[in-house]
Design a protein around this motif. Structure first.
Motif, short mmCIF file in Angstrom:
data_model
loop_
_atom_site.label_atom_id
_atom_site.label_comp_id
_atom_site.label_asym_id
_atom_site.label_seq_id
_atom_site.Cartn_x
_atom_site.Cartn_y
_atom_site.Cartn_z
N VAL A 34 0.84 -1.20 0.00
CA VAL A 34 0.00 0.00 0.00
C VAL A 34 0.87 1.25 0.00
O VAL A 34 0.67 2.18 -0.79
N GLU A 35 1.85 1.29 0.87
CA GLU A 35 2.72 2.46 0.98
C GLU A 35 3.50 2.71 -0.31
O GLU A 35 3.78 3.86 -0.67
N GLY A 42 2.32 2.00 -3.24
CA GLY A 42 1.36 2.20 -4.32
C GLY A 42 1.34 1.04 -5.29
O GLY A 42 0.89 1.18 -6.43
N LEU A 63 -0.46 -1.68 -6.29
CA LEU A 63 -1.78 -2.27 -6.15
C LEU A 63 -1.87 -3.69 -6.71
O LEU A 63 -2.72 -4.46 -6.29
N LEU A 101 -10.16 -1.01 -3.61
CA LEU A 101 -8.87 -0.54 -3.08
C LEU A 101 -8.14 0.35 -4.10
O LEU A 101 -7.50 1.33 -3.71
N ARG A 102 -8.27 0.03 -5.37
CA ARG A 102 -7.66 0.88 -6.40
C ARG A 102 -8.31 2.26 -6.40
O ARG A 102 -7.62 3.28 -6.50
N SER A 131 -7.24 4.31 -3.38
CA SER A 131 -5.88 4.83 -3.51
C SER A 131 -5.86 6.14 -4.30
O SER A 131 -4.94 6.95 -4.13
N GLN A 132 -6.87 6.37 -5.12
CA GLN A 132 -6.98 7.62 -5.87
C GLN A 132 -7.70 8.70 -5.06
O GLN A 132 -7.46 9.89 -5.25
#
Length: 135
Positions: free
Chosen positions: A8-9, A11, A13, A45-46, A49-50
């Motif tokens: 996650v950190e 990025g 995915l 989750l994608r 992340s945005q």
């Protein structure tokens, strides 16, 4: 869960998705019903992340059995700051079979709900495509 946190950190995915069990159940902080399945969970989750800005994990807690974990985070959605926690449960193969997210305060949860709601059709289409390609 170090691998999830690091993915996650970073990025990454695709790496996050690889950690999900096929039968993972995602429980959103802003939706009434949980989302079952890897395709929809990865798509959500994608999108998150945005939506999240200035996202950062602050603490990692371990349930002691190696299968339960909690990752405390902070983020921003628009002008709203929020804090939250990812509760993660691992199956017998070490894959994530339960992911529950909680956020606070209410104004942050409302901003998250609005931002994710605006993307939900796109999320559903992506999940459908992921599901079809996995078959």
């Amino acid at each position: 869960m170090r691998a999830f946190r690091e993915a996650v950190e970073a990025g990454d995915l695709d790496a996050v998705e690889a950690l999900l069990a096929d039968d993972v159940v995602f429980t959103s902080p802003v939706a009434f019903k949980p989302y079952p399945g890897k395709a929809i969970t990865a798509s959500v989750l994608r999108a998150v992340s945005q939506v999240f800005e200035d996202f950062r994990y602050e603490r990692e807690l371990d349930g002691g059995d190696g299968r339960d974990h909690a990752l405390v985070f902070t983020a921003r959605v628009g002008e709203r700051r929020l804090s939250g926690c990812d509760f993660i449960h691992l199956d017998e193969n070490g894959l994530i079979d339960e992911l529950t997210v909680m956020v606070r305060p209410l104004s942050g949860a409302q901003a998250l709900a609005a931002a994710m709601g605006a993307r939900f059709d796109e999320i559903a289409k992506e999940a459908e495509a992921r599901s079809a390609s996995a078959s």
